[in-house]
Design an enzyme around this catalytic site. Structure first.
Site, PDB file in Angstrom:
ATOM      1  N   GLU A 103      22.531 -38.591 -38.803  1.00 17.34           N
ATOM      2  CA  GLU A 103      21.826 -39.749 -39.367  1.00 17.34           C
ATOM      3  C   GLU A 103      22.072 -40.919 -38.430  1.00 17.34           C
ATOM      4  OE1 GLU A 103      22.145 -40.901 -43.481  1.00 17.34           O
ATOM      5  OE2 GLU A 103      22.482 -38.831 -44.135  1.00 17.34           O
ATOM      6  N   GLU A 142      28.298 -37.051 -46.416  1.00 21.55           N
ATOM      7  CA  GLU A 142      28.959 -38.351 -46.621  1.00 21.55           C
ATOM      8  C   GLU A 142      29.950 -38.355 -47.782  1.00 21.55           C
ATOM      9  OE1 GLU A 142      26.201 -41.598 -46.777  1.00 21.55           O
ATOM     10  OE2 GLU A 142      25.663 -41.391 -44.666  1.00 21.55           O
TER      11      GLU A 142
END
Length: 502
Positions: free
Chosen positions: A293, A174
């Site tokens: 995720e 991320e």
């Protein structure tokens, strides 16, 4: 009651299911590791301190691979802190979740536990505060044979002679997000990821590499981030990641039940972006997606990282899930399967306690949340070839996604045995559906093996330590295979597994 009719033919396929679609995620966050999978003082703890009751539930869940050690945590992690004699390991401040990391569990302990519960680890490397050297050192430590390098021999000296043989590696986490330690622009990250990928491939040409895509579809850089990053890394990586979490924002349950429409659109958008980069490069290579995720997460209940008090092993985002959430999770699994030609890996985040299908009490029981059940059933039975489905159903109007199908159907066929598995979600909260599936394309010998349903008169019903089986899959009634046609009734707000075989 409204009508749903499904067109199926084993000749029209999407692709073969990669078992890594049934992955999970363990991060050093909250009570996922300490108090989750690992609790040395627990009555069920094994000789290494891991809870046997949790391990049994992980096996039952059917997880095939687990991403580790983060997540936001990995962007400040020094993997060397978590190897060697435990009493000599340093205690560190984790900036991601403002906690003290004791490093009692590290790479070796996690890999041993993962193999013990029958899963392959996916390892993430720190490209937030570190880079090429640390990533290659970790690869040598985990994958090289004894005697090849001093780093590999360090693993041997720590009591692990055999390599951990980790196949899949994530190049950071991320890093498009300003909340991330080491946040970078797409160009900055793309260049570092390319340098790291190149070095890791020289060390071990057989690794599979996942480059960071967008952390969610609402990021202002969504799509543009992937294009720039892939311009740096396209020839060096195998997969690009996607992350997405869903909740009923502002109480909008109708849109929440249609969350998989967003997931489907994200997959299509990033697949198209990757294909564009490939076309510009005149490449015959086709990248796939690691949706590493995904889950339901009530972020509106989470104060955010900035407001966290400094703790050690404190509870964090231990959301409790309802029947409604289980239907959404089942539908998200169906979206991943329906895109198995482009999604090779998927990891539900996380495994234990932190937005998880398994909850525990310290020193006490472990139990299955409602979302455990659609995952376990899908992992067990949705193996084989995903078929293209033509579904005639009514539409539902939603605030966020417009008109969406009231019913979604996913079909998985085993061409060797002839078995057919149907996953069905009725998103309508008030109306049952009459499902009809013509089976003539499969021959005349299919029979009903099982039809189980997740539904309840109270869609807010949950499981707890006191009532762990309040919500479980239950046998459906009035499901019939008559000749070459299956008929079934789908209650409002329900998720189904229907199995047929010879």
């Amino acid at each position: 009651m409204y009508e749903v009719e499904v067109g199926l033919d084993p000749a029209f396929t999407v692709g073969t299911v990669d078992e890594r679609l049934f992955g999970s995620f363990v991060e050093h966050m909250g009570r996922c590791v300490y108090g989750g999978i690992f609790e040395p003082d627990h009555p069920t703890a094994d000789e290494h301190g891991f809870r046997r009751d949790v391990a049994e539930l992980v096996r039952e869940l059917g997880v095939t691979t687990i991403r580790y050690p983060g997540g936001n945590f990995v962007s400040g992690y020094r993997w060397e802190d978590g190897v060697g004699p435990v009493d000599e390991r340093p205690r560190r401040l984790d900036l991601a979740w403002r906690s003290i990391e004791p490093n009692t569990v590290g790479v070796d302990e996690f890999c041993r536990w993962a193999r013990g519960v029958g899963v392959d680890p996916i390892m993430a490397v720190n490209l937030g505060t570190r880079g090429v050297d640390a990533a290659v050192d970790l690869l040598e430590y985990t994958n090289f044979a004894p005697g090849t390098t001093s780093t590999a021999d360090r693993r041997v000296a720590n009591g692990h002679k055999d390599p951990h043989a980790i196949r899949t590696w994530c190049l950071g986490n991320e890093l498009d997000g300003p909340w991330q330690v080491g946040h970078k622009t797409a160009d900055e990250y793309g260049r570092l990821a390319a340098e790291t990928a190149r070095a890791m491939r020289r060390a071990d040409p057989d690794v599979e590499l996942v480059v960071c895509g967008s952390s969610n579809g609402a990021m202002p850089t969504f799509g543009a981030w992937e294009r720039v990053v892939l311009e740096h890394t396209y020839d060096l990586v195998d997969h690009i990641s996607l992350h997405a979490y869903y909740e009923p924002a502002d109480g909008d349950v109708g849109s929440f039940l249609a969350s998989s429409e967003d997931m489907r659109r994200m997959i299509a958008a990033i697949a198209a972006t990757a294909d564009h980069v490939g076309a510009v490069r005149r490449s015959s290579k086709r990248l796939t997606i690691s949706f590493d995720e995904w889950n339901v997460w009530f972020q509106n209940r989470f104060a955010g990282q900035a407001g966290l008090e400094l703790t050690e092993n404190g509870a964090l985002i231990e959301d409790v899930y309802s029947v409604t959430d289980a239907v959404v999770v089942g539908d998200l699994l169906m979206a991943l399967l329906d895109n198995c030609d482009r999604v090779a890996i998927a990891c539900q985040a996380q495994l234990v306690n932190v937005i998880a299908p398994i909850l525990t009490k310290t020193g006490g029981p472990a139990w299955r949340q409602t979302i455990f059940h659609p995952f376990a059933l899908t992992s067990r039975y949705a193996r084989g070839t995903v078929l293209r489905t033509a579904v005639a159903t009514r539409d539902l109007a939603t605030q966020r996604y417009g008109d969406v199908p009231a019913t979604r159907v996913t079909a998985v066929h085993d061409p060797e045995t002839g078995a057919l598995t149907l996953l069905v979600a009725n998103r309508d909260r008030t109306e049952p559906a009459a499902l009809t599936v013509p089976l003539r394309a499969f021959g005349s010998s299919l029979r009903l093996l099982e039809h189980v349903i997740i539904a309840d008169d109270d869609p807010s019903a949950t499981n707890s330590a006191e009532h762990p089986d309040r919500v479980v899959p239950r046998p459906a009634t009035n499901t019939v295979v008559d000749g070459d046609r299956l008929t079934a009734t789908l209650p409002p707000l329900s998720w189904h597994l229907i199995r047929l075989g010879r």
